[in-house]
Design a protein around this motif. Structure first.
Motif, mmCIF file in Angstrom:
data_model
loop_
_atom_site.group_PDB
_atom_site.id
_atom_site.type_symbol
_atom_site.label_atom_id
_atom_site.label_comp_id
_atom_site.label_asym_id
_atom_site.label_seq_id
_atom_site.Cartn_x
_atom_site.Cartn_y
_atom_site.Cartn_z
ATOM 1 N N LYS A 24 3.420 42.810 11.548
ATOM 2 C CA LYS A 24 4.705 42.434 12.146
ATOM 3 C C LYS A 24 5.035 40.968 11.875
ATOM 4 O O LYS A 24 6.187 40.621 11.604
ATOM 5 N N ALA A 29 8.307 38.750 12.502
ATOM 6 C CA ALA A 29 8.268 38.755 13.971
ATOM 7 C C ALA A 29 7.840 37.372 14.478
ATOM 8 O O ALA A 29 7.141 36.641 13.777
ATOM 9 N N LEU A 34 5.115 38.167 20.330
ATOM 10 C CA LEU A 34 3.986 39.100 20.226
ATOM 11 C C LEU A 34 2.830 38.669 21.131
ATOM 12 O O LEU A 34 2.158 39.510 21.724
#
Length: 92
Positions: A24, A29, A34
């Motif tokens: 990701k 991202a 996260l």
């Protein structure tokens, strides 16, 4: 020789999740998002920010990546605490 490093990390229990987080990140991202979602470390609330630390303050495998690994690249590190996704911001 680097004396101080600063890094972000996300601590998770299993390698599959750590690999997924790295995938990701490579797709763009945001690390802090996260970290807040997945990290089991208290630093997750701060987007995974560990602040500055000296060589030898972290467990050996983690320390090695922080003082020798490529900057800004997500690294996968296994320690007794679990799997870490580590992003080194800088070192002096």
């Amino acid at each position: 020789m680097a004396l101080i490093a600063s890094a972000l990390h996300i601590l998770v229990k299993d390698k599959e999740l750590a690999d997924d987080i790295i995938a990701k990140l490579k797709k763009g991202a945001h690390f802090d998002v996260l970290a807040k979602k997945h990290s089991t470390c208290p630093s997750g609330k701060k987007g995974g920010n560990l602040g500055e630390f000296k060589r030898g303050q972290m467990v050996p495998a983690f320390d090695k990546v922080c003082f020798n690994g490529e900057l800004f690249t997500p690294h996968l590190v296994k320690t007794k605490f679990g799997w870490h996704v580590v992003k080194v911001l800088y070192r002096t």
